[in-house]
Design an enzyme around this catalytic site. Structure first.
Site, PDB file in Angstrom:
ATOM      1  N   HIS A 187      -1.110   4.953   6.764  1.00  0.00           N
ATOM      2  CA  HIS A 187      -0.383   4.878   5.652  1.00  0.00           C
ATOM      3  C   HIS A 187      -0.116   6.194   6.148  1.00  0.00           C
ATOM      4  CE1 HIS A 187      -3.341   1.823   4.690  1.00  0.00           C
ATOM      5  NE2 HIS A 187      -2.365   1.480   4.052  1.00  0.00           N
ATOM      6  N   ASP A 203      -3.487   7.304   8.673  1.00  0.00           N
ATOM      7  CA  ASP A 203      -5.028   6.396   8.808  1.00  0.00           C
ATOM      8  C   ASP A 203      -4.804   5.272   9.310  1.00  0.00           C
ATOM      9  OD1 ASP A 203      -3.344   4.909   7.063  1.00  0.00           O
ATOM     10  OD2 ASP A 203      -5.864   4.023   5.737  1.00  0.00           O
ATOM     11  N   SER A 217       0.790  -0.508  -0.352  1.00  0.00           N
ATOM     12  CA  SER A 217      -0.313  -0.386   0.263  1.00  0.00           C
ATOM     13  C   SER A 217       0.781   1.543   0.175  1.00  0.00           C
ATOM     14  CB  SER A 217      -0.549   0.065   0.901  1.00  0.00           C
ATOM     15  OG  SER A 217       0.041  -0.534   2.704  1.00  0.00           O
TER      16      SER A 217
END
Ligand SMILES: *[C@@H]1O[C@H](CO)[C@@H](O)[C@H](O)[C@H]1NC(C)=O
Ligand SMILES: *[C@@H]1O[C@H](CO)[C@@H](O)[C@H](O)[C@H]1NC(C)=O
Ligand SMILES: *[C@@H]1O[C@H](CO)[C@@H](O)[C@H](O)[C@H]1NC(C)=O
Ligand SMILES: *[C@@H]1O[C@H](CO)[C@@H](O)[C@H](O)[C@H]1NC(C)=O
Length: 382
Positions: free
Chosen positions: A348, A345, A37
């Site tokens: 990240h 979040d 991610s």
């Protein structure tokens, strides 16, 4: 003092040799990215459902396949070469691969996982799968491009595969996958050789297909991330002066040390490759440690989330909604101003933090060899 002096001299010498041998900027026509991610620009979203708003709110003002309020480090890297943001290989709609492709998906690991996404949250698109996709893309793009017409404007030229920059940012999830199974930190460390053997295999495959310029990020301080600190047991004595969980950061540092050794070995094994190892860990840790100095607040608290010490709740993530009496209520809310927050979040980094990381890696000051991004095609003289 003496060793610092020596280090400085070595660095200057390396730079001189390097400047003498190759002062031209690398004109990378394409970027191929492999990762999780931290560099996913739409892979997981395309395959398993979109990262919903408020992801994307700051820069794209819409969901943009990124687990971030805005741009990722890979976006800034592409931008630095004047290239557009990378399309995700898995995104069949509107993608343009002329300037490369992104094989990363959120939740990806280096080693294949033995669980499904639904069971564990880890992506089935592990590094070997990303390589299979790349390899098919390499051969099939040339067959399709030969048809001419619009395909010539959507797919890279054959020579752009060997002239490409190959970027990697993967490994964090291999460590957390073990930790979330309640493995001890020593048990997780014991899996690192197997993880890096797999990494080596894949880099060699890409080299075998003509890849020559490799830009490899190490893994960040996972022990400073809310999703790790919230989920795993930590005793007070294990919290460092910054507020991070020291044992988990030690695991990341161990991985990084072994990754660095792996890169040294790869340089020996792959004589035509230019390999840059980038110490993203130190930048991220320093950003968190000196948050205020760099204009950020509450470095361990997520901008977008739901309550608790870190504004992070595993069951109510950023963007989570409930419907009460027919009305939707946003429970995973974003903060007012993500531009002064490091963590987006709980998992990240924000665009602002990503920009900070990019600004620090671009000139090579956290790289081994210490060469700038735009010189990453030049093999270091030995
Ligand atoms: C998955 O299972 C195989 C076979 O038992 C094992 O070798 C491998 O290490 C497992 N992978 C992970 C990530 O645990
Ligand atoms: C894909 O991007 C390139 C570079 O911006 C552009 O030249 C090309 O026209 C684009 N392809 C299509 C089909 O729009
Ligand atoms: C790990 O330990 C916690 C706390 O003891 C437990 O709730 C959880 O189910 C365990 N997880 C696994 C995958 O065994
Ligand atoms: C939903 O509606 C019911 C019936 O009108 C009411 O009693 C209840 O308080 C409402 N719930 C919320 C959370 O507003």
């Amino acid at each position: 003092m003496e060793s610092q002096c020596l280090k400085l001299l070595t660095t200057i010498f390396t730079l001189l040799v390097y400047v003498a041998s190759s002062s031209t900027s690398c004109d990378f026509p394409t970027i191929f990215n492999f990762g999780d991610s931290n560099s996913d620009t739409g892979g997981l979203s395309a395959a398993f459902g979109q990262a919903q708003l408020p992801h994307g709110e700051t820069y794209f003002h819409a969901p943009a396949g990124r687990y971030c309020d805005g741009r990722l480090v890979i976006d800034f890297i592409a931008g630095s070469f004047g290239l557009p943001y990378l399309s995700a290989y898995l995104d069949a709609t509107g993608s343009n691969f002329t300037y490369g492709a992104n094989f990363a998906t959120a939740g990806s690991t280096i080693r294949p996982q033995n669980t499904t996404l639904a069971q564990s949250g880890f992506s089935p698109i592990s590094l070997n799968v990303q390589y299979y996709q790349y390899s098919q893309f390499h051969s099939r793009s040339q067959i399709v491009r030969a048809r001419g017409g619009v395909f010539r404007e959507l797919l890279p030229k054959n020579e752009d595969f060997s002239r490409a920059l190959y970027t990697f940012d993967i490994g964090q999830n291999d460590l957390t996958a073990g930790l979330f199974l309640n493995m001890s930190t020593d048990e997780v460390k014991a899996t690192v050789p197997q993880i890096l053997d797999q990494f080596t295999t894949i880099v060699k495959y890409i080299y075998g297909e003509g890849g020559r310029s490799f830009w490899i990020h190490n893994t960040g301080p996972v022990g400073c991330l809310p999703y790790v600190m919230d989920r795993l047991p930590i005793t007070a004595g294990q919290i460092d002066s910054v507020g991070c969980a020291n044992p988990f950061n030690q695991v990341a540092q161990y991985f990084n040390q072994k990754l660095k050794e792996t890169v040294v070995q790869l340089r020996k094994d792959l004589p035509l490759a230019a390999m840059t190892y980038v110490d993203v860990y130190s930048i991220k840790y320093s950003l968190i440690k000196h948050a205020r100095k760099y204009g950020f607040m509450n470095p361990l608290r997520a901008c977008c989330g739901h309550g608790g010490k870190y504004n992070y709740n595993r069951h109510i993530g950023c963007g989570a909604k409930i419907t009460v009496n027919g009305t939707q209520i946003l429970l995973g809310r974003p903060c007012e101003d993500p531009s002064v927050v490091i963590n987006w979040d709980g998992v990240h980094y924000t665009e602002a933090a990503n920009k900070f990381i990019y600004d620090n890696i671009v000139d090579g000051s956290f790289s081994d060899p210490p060469i700038p991004l735009k010189m990453a095609c030049h093999r270091q003289a030995h």
